[in-house]
Structure formats: structure tokens, C-alpha cells
Design a protein around this motif. Structure first.
Motif, PDB file in Angstrom:
ATOM      1  N   THR A  22       5.879 110.667 -18.252  1.00  0.00           N
ATOM      2  CA  THR A  22       7.254 111.087 -18.479  1.00  0.00           C
ATOM      3  C   THR A  22       8.078 110.894 -17.205  1.00  0.00           C
ATOM      4  O   THR A  22       7.650 111.287 -16.119  1.00  0.00           O
ATOM      5  CB  THR A  22       7.311 112.566 -18.904  1.00  0.00           C
ATOM      6  OG1 THR A  22       6.598 112.730 -20.133  1.00  0.00           O
ATOM      7  CG2 THR A  22       8.745 113.024 -19.104  1.00  0.00           C
ATOM      8  N   VAL A  23       9.246 110.290 -17.369  1.00  0.00           N
ATOM      9  CA  VAL A  23      10.194 110.142 -16.261  1.00  0.00           C
ATOM     10  C   VAL A  23      11.470 110.885 -16.641  1.00  0.00           C
ATOM     11  O   VAL A  23      12.026 110.673 -17.725  1.00  0.00           O
ATOM     12  CB  VAL A  23      10.520 108.667 -15.969  1.00  0.00           C
ATOM     13  CG1 VAL A  23      11.436 108.557 -14.747  1.00  0.00           C
ATOM     14  CG2 VAL A  23       9.243 107.860 -15.756  1.00  0.00           C
ATOM     15  N   ILE A  24      11.926 111.768 -15.764  1.00  0.00           N
ATOM     16  CA  ILE A  24      13.166 112.520 -15.975  1.00  0.00           C
ATOM     17  C   ILE A  24      14.110 112.159 -14.843  1.00  0.00           C
ATOM     18  O   ILE A  24      13.776 112.336 -13.666  1.00  0.00           O
ATOM     19  CB  ILE A  24      12.899 114.038 -15.994  1.00  0.00           C
ATOM     20  CG1 ILE A  24      11.835 114.378 -17.052  1.00  0.00           C
ATOM     21  CG2 ILE A  24      14.190 114.803 -16.275  1.00  0.00           C
ATOM     22  CD1 ILE A  24      11.369 115.827 -16.997  1.00  0.00           C
ATOM     23  N   HIS A  25      15.269 111.628 -15.195  1.00  0.00           N
ATOM     24  CA  HIS A  25      16.188 111.136 -14.169  1.00  0.00           C
ATOM     25  C   HIS A  25      17.601 111.658 -14.405  1.00  0.00           C
ATOM     26  O   HIS A  25      18.098 111.663 -15.536  1.00  0.00           O
ATOM     27  CB  HIS A  25      16.225 109.605 -14.172  1.00  0.00           C
ATOM     28  CG  HIS A  25      17.334 109.043 -13.321  1.00  0.00           C
ATOM     29  ND1 HIS A  25      18.513 108.548 -13.848  1.00  0.00           N
ATOM     30  CD2 HIS A  25      17.456 108.942 -11.972  1.00  0.00           C
ATOM     31  CE1 HIS A  25      19.297 108.153 -12.868  1.00  0.00           C
ATOM     32  NE2 HIS A  25      18.695 108.377 -11.724  1.00  0.00           N
ATOM     33  N   GLN A  26      18.232 112.098 -13.325  1.00  0.00           N
ATOM     34  CA  GLN A  26      19.642 112.459 -13.375  1.00  0.00           C
ATOM     35  C   GLN A  26      20.359 111.813 -12.193  1.00  0.00           C
ATOM     36  O   GLN A  26      19.986 112.032 -11.037  1.00  0.00           O
ATOM     37  CB  GLN A  26      19.851 113.975 -13.343  1.00  0.00           C
ATOM     38  CG  GLN A  26      21.316 114.377 -13.455  1.00  0.00           C
ATOM     39  CD  GLN A  26      21.515 115.872 -13.645  1.00  0.00           C
ATOM     40  OE1 GLN A  26      20.588 116.578 -14.034  1.00  0.00           O
ATOM     41  NE2 GLN A  26      22.712 116.356 -13.381  1.00  0.00           N
ATOM     42  N   MET A 194       1.710 114.300 -16.590  1.00  0.00           N
ATOM     43  CA  MET A 194       2.577 114.217 -15.421  1.00  0.00           C
ATOM     44  C   MET A 194       4.010 113.859 -15.799  1.00  0.00           C
ATOM     45  O   MET A 194       4.252 113.136 -16.769  1.00  0.00           O
ATOM     46  CB  MET A 194       2.041 113.170 -14.436  1.00  0.00           C
ATOM     47  CG  MET A 194       0.652 113.487 -13.913  1.00  0.00           C
ATOM     48  SD  MET A 194      -0.026 112.186 -12.848  1.00  0.00           S
ATOM     49  CE  MET A 194       1.037 112.341 -11.420  1.00  0.00           C
ATOM     50  N   ALA A 195       4.944 114.377 -14.998  1.00  0.00           N
ATOM     51  CA  ALA A 195       6.347 113.993 -15.090  1.00  0.00           C
ATOM     52  C   ALA A 195       6.846 113.651 -13.688  1.00  0.00           C
ATOM     53  O   ALA A 195       6.610 114.413 -12.740  1.00  0.00           O
ATOM     54  CB  ALA A 195       7.202 115.098 -15.684  1.00  0.00           C
ATOM     55  N   VAL A 196       7.496 112.523 -13.561  1.00  0.00           N
ATOM     56  CA  VAL A 196       8.149 112.139 -12.311  1.00  0.00           C
ATOM     57  C   VAL A 196       9.638 112.436 -12.485  1.00  0.00           C
ATOM     58  O   VAL A 196      10.307 111.822 -13.320  1.00  0.00           O
ATOM     59  CB  VAL A 196       7.936 110.652 -11.991  1.00  0.00           C
ATOM     60  CG1 VAL A 196       8.608 110.297 -10.659  1.00  0.00           C
ATOM     61  CG2 VAL A 196       6.445 110.325 -11.932  1.00  0.00           C
ATOM     62  N   VAL A 197      10.143 113.400 -11.729  1.00  0.00           N
ATOM     63  CA  VAL A 197      11.538 113.829 -11.836  1.00  0.00           C
ATOM     64  C   VAL A 197      12.295 113.273 -10.633  1.00  0.00           C
ATOM     65  O   VAL A 197      11.901 113.506  -9.489  1.00  0.00           O
ATOM     66  CB  VAL A 197      11.659 115.360 -11.881  1.00  0.00           C
ATOM     67  CG1 VAL A 197      13.094 115.764 -12.187  1.00  0.00           C
ATOM     68  CG2 VAL A 197      10.697 115.953 -12.909  1.00  0.00           C
ATOM     69  N   VAL A 198      13.365 112.532 -10.901  1.00  0.00           N
ATOM     70  CA  VAL A 198      14.174 111.938  -9.839  1.00  0.00           C
ATOM     71  C   VAL A 198      15.625 112.359 -10.063  1.00  0.00           C
ATOM     72  O   VAL A 198      16.215 112.057 -11.101  1.00  0.00           O
ATOM     73  CB  VAL A 198      14.062 110.401  -9.836  1.00  0.00           C
ATOM     74  CG1 VAL A 198      14.903 109.815  -8.696  1.00  0.00           C
ATOM     75  CG2 VAL A 198      12.603 109.967  -9.712  1.00  0.00           C
ATOM     76  N   LEU A 370      17.651 121.172  -9.397  1.00  0.00           N
ATOM     77  CA  LEU A 370      17.629 120.566 -10.729  1.00  0.00           C
ATOM     78  C   LEU A 370      16.279 119.926 -11.013  1.00  0.00           C
ATOM     79  O   LEU A 370      15.721 120.079 -12.101  1.00  0.00           O
ATOM     80  CB  LEU A 370      18.745 119.527 -10.844  1.00  0.00           C
ATOM     81  CG  LEU A 370      20.166 120.073 -10.933  1.00  0.00           C
ATOM     82  CD1 LEU A 370      21.177 118.944 -10.771  1.00  0.00           C
ATOM     83  CD2 LEU A 370      20.383 120.801 -12.259  1.00  0.00           C
ATOM     84  N   ALA A 371      15.738 119.205 -10.037  1.00  0.00           N
ATOM     85  CA  ALA A 371      14.436 118.570 -10.233  1.00  0.00           C
ATOM     86  C   ALA A 371      13.364 119.618 -10.496  1.00  0.00           C
ATOM     87  O   ALA A 371      12.491 119.440 -11.361  1.00  0.00           O
ATOM     88  CB  ALA A 371      14.069 117.730  -9.008  1.00  0.00           C
ATOM     89  N   GLY A 372      13.416 120.721  -9.759  1.00  0.00           N
ATOM     90  CA  GLY A 372      12.449 121.787  -9.971  1.00  0.00           C
ATOM     91  C   GLY A 372      12.575 122.418 -11.338  1.00  0.00           C
ATOM     92  O   GLY A 372      11.579 122.723 -11.996  1.00  0.00           O
ATOM     93  N   LEU A 373      13.808 122.613 -11.796  1.00  0.00           N
ATOM     94  CA  LEU A 373      14.047 123.209 -13.108  1.00  0.00           C
ATOM     95  C   LEU A 373      13.490 122.324 -14.221  1.00  0.00           C
ATOM     96  O   LEU A 373      12.764 122.796 -15.102  1.00  0.00           O
ATOM     97  CB  LEU A 373      15.542 123.427 -13.307  1.00  0.00           C
ATOM     98  CG  LEU A 373      15.979 124.126 -14.593  1.00  0.00           C
ATOM     99  CD1 LEU A 373      15.533 125.585 -14.597  1.00  0.00           C
ATOM    100  CD2 LEU A 373      17.500 124.038 -14.748  1.00  0.00           C
ATOM    101  N   TYR A 374      13.796 121.033 -14.177  1.00  0.00           N
ATOM    102  CA  TYR A 374      13.328 120.129 -15.222  1.00  0.00           C
ATOM    103  C   TYR A 374      11.803 120.001 -15.205  1.00  0.00           C
ATOM    104  O   TYR A 374      11.152 120.000 -16.254  1.00  0.00           O
ATOM    105  CB  TYR A 374      13.950 118.744 -15.052  1.00  0.00           C
ATOM    106  CG  TYR A 374      15.451 118.712 -15.087  1.00  0.00           C
ATOM    107  CD1 TYR A 374      16.192 119.694 -15.757  1.00  0.00           C
ATOM    108  CD2 TYR A 374      16.170 117.699 -14.450  1.00  0.00           C
ATOM    109  CE1 TYR A 374      17.584 119.670 -15.781  1.00  0.00           C
ATOM    110  CE2 TYR A 374      17.557 117.660 -14.469  1.00  0.00           C
ATOM    111  CZ  TYR A 374      18.261 118.649 -15.127  1.00  0.00           C
ATOM    112  OH  TYR A 374      19.633 118.614 -15.151  1.00  0.00           O
TER     113      TYR A 374
END
Length: 422
Positions: A22-26, A194-198, A370-374
């Protein structure tokens, strides 16, 4: 790859790669900073009892490098570019995060992926780092706060792994072998976990291409890692009391605890957040006003609700003279009784909602927050739930909170840990 369906109000994009990572990007164009935060569903709750402390120990060993990046090289890469790297482990997750200038992301992400996916866990470093972790355990045993909290957790969670210390015990860690840690790593550090949050000043196309390449080659999954069967923790059915006498303690401490819902009952959990504020956050809260401001029976009192994946923790803690503990505990019980019978006023509820919604707003101001929250919501539930909190809080009515108090906060069923200066 496929892009998951997202609520139009969710400010980040969630992308599921072909390998199930999973990739989460903002994208935040106004900032030159970027945070890369990798979350793994590999916390202490995933450990067999005999491997207690493995997840936290592994967090240390991840930074010992790979065949390609020797010990200390990753730190040099980050520091030479003015970045900051750190990590943390809880019962529900481990995560590894970097804050750096956006222009360095092409160098940072491959190094972090190399570290997480291909940690070599060298035997010589294993023995050396174990002593570091053991010293952390010894230091926690010298801390009254740490000792009291761990005693409380063992009192509350008598079946669930939440009752175990995230750091484990000295005896169990001394029994661990390097191949056990390699197995734990290769089983849990897999793309589906795993999730990579950027979050920050980097556009989505660049992020997806970079993460797809860097996080492509995972080690083969360990086939014989011991599995954990997690038992549900029943609600407490009586008063479980423990009294601990500690040296170097300047005043007494009373902590009362109740088991709350996990993420399967998230609305209940949000309601308990409101009850926590109503009882003991701010001078006008019920317990602070009565016990500290009016009667001066405590030096300080607070309430906290900690959301956890399986079952959460609601606590009320007071610092006070030991002689006043019985009266304070009784008065807390009286205020909980009132929650079952006296309706909460709209003014009081509005105050609680305002405080929680403000806290939420203040906790989402920076890319790191924000990265920590997601990432946190990814590990325990669903990242899109991260933005529903203010709306859920605003919708609560007084009667709902009375029902939740009756369901979870009995004045006759809780765990109490009392710390007394010796």
C-alpha cells in the motif's frame, strides 16, 4: 497496479501496487519538506510468548544494515542530506520514518527500502545490540512510571498480548537466536503488511514510480514462523486491585483502568474519547474541578483513552497523598455512577467536542503528523477512517454517552494499580 476507491474528501491518494504493498501519498506543494513513513503490521501482538520483545529488538536490528549497506551507512546517507530518521514499535505496529528536503527523496527512499526489505541481521551485531535493548529494559525497571504502567497492563490484560511489555524481558531476550529474528522479519515484513506513506512537496507520479521500484524485491517469506492465536480479553468483572511500594517515589499514584472496544466498534471508541475529556481534561472537567480545584485531594488528575486494534484502554490517574487514595477512588466511583443517571448538558458536551476537534486539527498541521495519522489507521483499520474523527465526534448526543458509560465504565468493575512511596 490499481487505485483503491477513495472518499472524495480523503486528501491523500491510496494506491495498491501489484505486489499488494500500500502506498499513501499526499502532495503539499507549499512545503519543501517530505516525510516518508513506513508502517508495518508487526508489533508485539504478533509475537509468540517466548519471542516477547522480538518486534522491538528487530526495530533496532533493522538499522544494522544489509549486505549492500553496512552498519552506519544508512545513517550517513540521511544525515549527510540534513534528514532525520527514527522508528518506534508498539503492540500493534512498527514504523520507520524520515523527514528530509523533498529534493533528496530519490536517494532516501531506495536506502530505506533496502534497509527494511533486506535487513541482514548480522550475528555479531545481534549480540551487541541485545545488550543495548537489555539496558533499556533495566532503565525502565528503575522508572516508577514505567513500572506502574506495566503492572497496570498486566492487571488489565491477563490473556491478550497487550499485557506483555513491548520490550520483552531480560530472560526471554537472552534466549533468542539470530535465525529466529530473521524468520520473524521475513514473515511479517512483507508487502501485504506494509504501507509506505509519503506526505510533502513531491508529486504523486514521482512517488509511485519511486516506491514501486524501491519496494519491489522482498525476501522470500519464512514458512515456519510460529503463529500467534490471540485470545479476546473479556471485560473486567470485579475490582482487580494491586498495591506496589516503590523507592524514590515522591507521592502516591492511583490509576483505574477499564477495557474499551477495539477498531471493530470504532464509534464506541470515539465516544469514550468524549467521556475521557468530560471527566478529567481541563479545569472545568468534573474530576479536576472537584478533586483538585475544590477539595485539593489530588495534585493532579487526568483521564486517557488509548485506541488499540483489539481492545482499547480507558484510564483515570491521580497523583496524591497515599492517605487520600480511598476517598479519591470512592469519589471517582461516585462520578461514574452519576454518568449512568444524570444527563450530560449540551454546554458540557459542546466543550468536550470543541477540545477534541481542536486537538485533532492541531495534530494534522505538519507532513509528519499527517503521515503518522494515515499510517496508524492503516495498521489498525483503514487509512480513510483517519479523517472521519471530527464528524463522528460532532454527531454524539448526551444519551449515547450515557449508554457508553453504562457499557464500559462500571464503578464496580475495573483494574486499579496503586503506587505507594516506600
Amino acid at each position: 497496479m490499481s487505485i483503491a476507491t477513495s472518499s472524495p474528501k480523503f486528501p491523500a491518494h491510496i494506491v495498491k501496487l501489484d505486489n499488494r504493498l500500500t502506498v499513501i501519498h499526499q502532495y503539499i506543494p507549499a512545503t519543501p519538506v517530505v516525510v516518508v513513513d513506513v508502517w508495518v503490521r508487526a508489533g508485539a501482538r504478533q509475537e509468540p510468548d517466548r519471542w516477547s520483545g522480538m518486534a522491538h529488538f528487530l526495530e533496532h536490528m533493522i538499522f544494522k544494515g544489509t549486505e549492500k549497506l553496512g552498519p552506519g551507512i544508512f545513517d550517513q546517507i540521511i544525515e549527510n542530506r540534513g534528514g532525520i530518521a527514527n522508528a518506534a514499535t508498539s503492540h500493534d505496529y512498527a514504523h520507520f520514518f524520515i523527514t528530509t528536503a523533498a529534493k533528496y527523496i530519490e536517494e532516501i527512499v531506495p536506502a530505506l527500502a533496502e534497509l527494511l526489505l533486506r535487513a541482514s541481521i548480522p550475528e555479531s551485531e545481534f549480540a551487541r545490540e541485545r545488550e543495548v535493548v537489555l539496558e533499556e529494559i533495566r532503565q525502565s525497571q528503575d522508572s516508577p512510571d514505567d513500572l506502574g504502567f506495566q503492572a497496570l497492563m498486566e492487571n488489565v490484560y491477563q490473556l491478550h498480548p497487550y499485557g506483555r511489555s513491548v520490550m520483552g524481558t531480560e530472560a526471554l531476550l537472552r534466549e533468542r537466536e539470530v535465525n529466529e529474528m530473521r524468520c520473524f522479519h521475513r514473515y511479517h515484513y512483507q508487502p501485504e503488511n506494509m504501507a509506505v506513506v509519503v506526505v510533502g512537496g513531491v508529486e504523486q507520479t514521482q512517488v509511485i514510480e519511486l516506491v514501486s521500484t524501491a519496494f519491489e524485491q522482498f525476501l522470500p517469506k519464512c514458512s515456519d514462523c510460529p503463529q500467534v492465536e490471540i485470545e479476546g480479553e473479556a471485560l473486567i468483572t470485579k475490582v482487580r486491585r494491586q498495591e506496589i511500594h516503590l523507592p524514590r517515589l515522591e507521592q502516591g499514584c492511583l490509576t483505574m483502568a477499564w477495557i474499551g472496544p477495539g477498531v471493530e466498534e470504532l464509534d464506541d471508541a470515539y465516544g469514550l474519547d468524549l467521556l475521557s475529556v468530560l471527566l478529567a481534561e481541563g479545569r472545568s472537567s468534573r474530576l479536576v474541578r472537584e478533586l483538585r480545584e475544590d477539595l485539593a485531594l489530588v495534585q493532579g488528575i487526568g483521564s486517557n483513552f488509548s485506541l488499540q486494534q483489539d481492545s482499547s484502554l480507558f484510564t483515570i490517574s491521580a497523583m496524591l497523598e497515599p492517605k487520600d487514595i480511598p476517598e479519591v477512588e470512592a469519589r471517582i466511583g461516585d462520578r461514574l455512577d452519576e454518568l449512568l443517571t444524570l444527563e450530560i448538558s449540551e454546554v458540557e458536551l459542546a466543550r468536550c467536542k470543541r477540545l477534541l476537534c481542536n486537538d485533532y486539527a492541531f495534530s494534522t498541521e505538519s507532513p509528519g503528523q499527517l503521515a503518522g495519522l494515515y499510517g496508524y489507521y492503516f495498521t489498525i483499520a483503514n487509512p480513510e477512517l483517519a479523517i472521519t474523527y471530527p464528524k463522528k465526534i460532532a454527531a454524539f448526543q448526551p444519551k449515547q454517552l450515557l449508554n457508553l458509560a453504562a457499557k464500559y465504565l462500571s464503578p464496580n468493575r475495573y483494574a486499579a494499580t496503586v503506587l505507594i512511596p516506600s
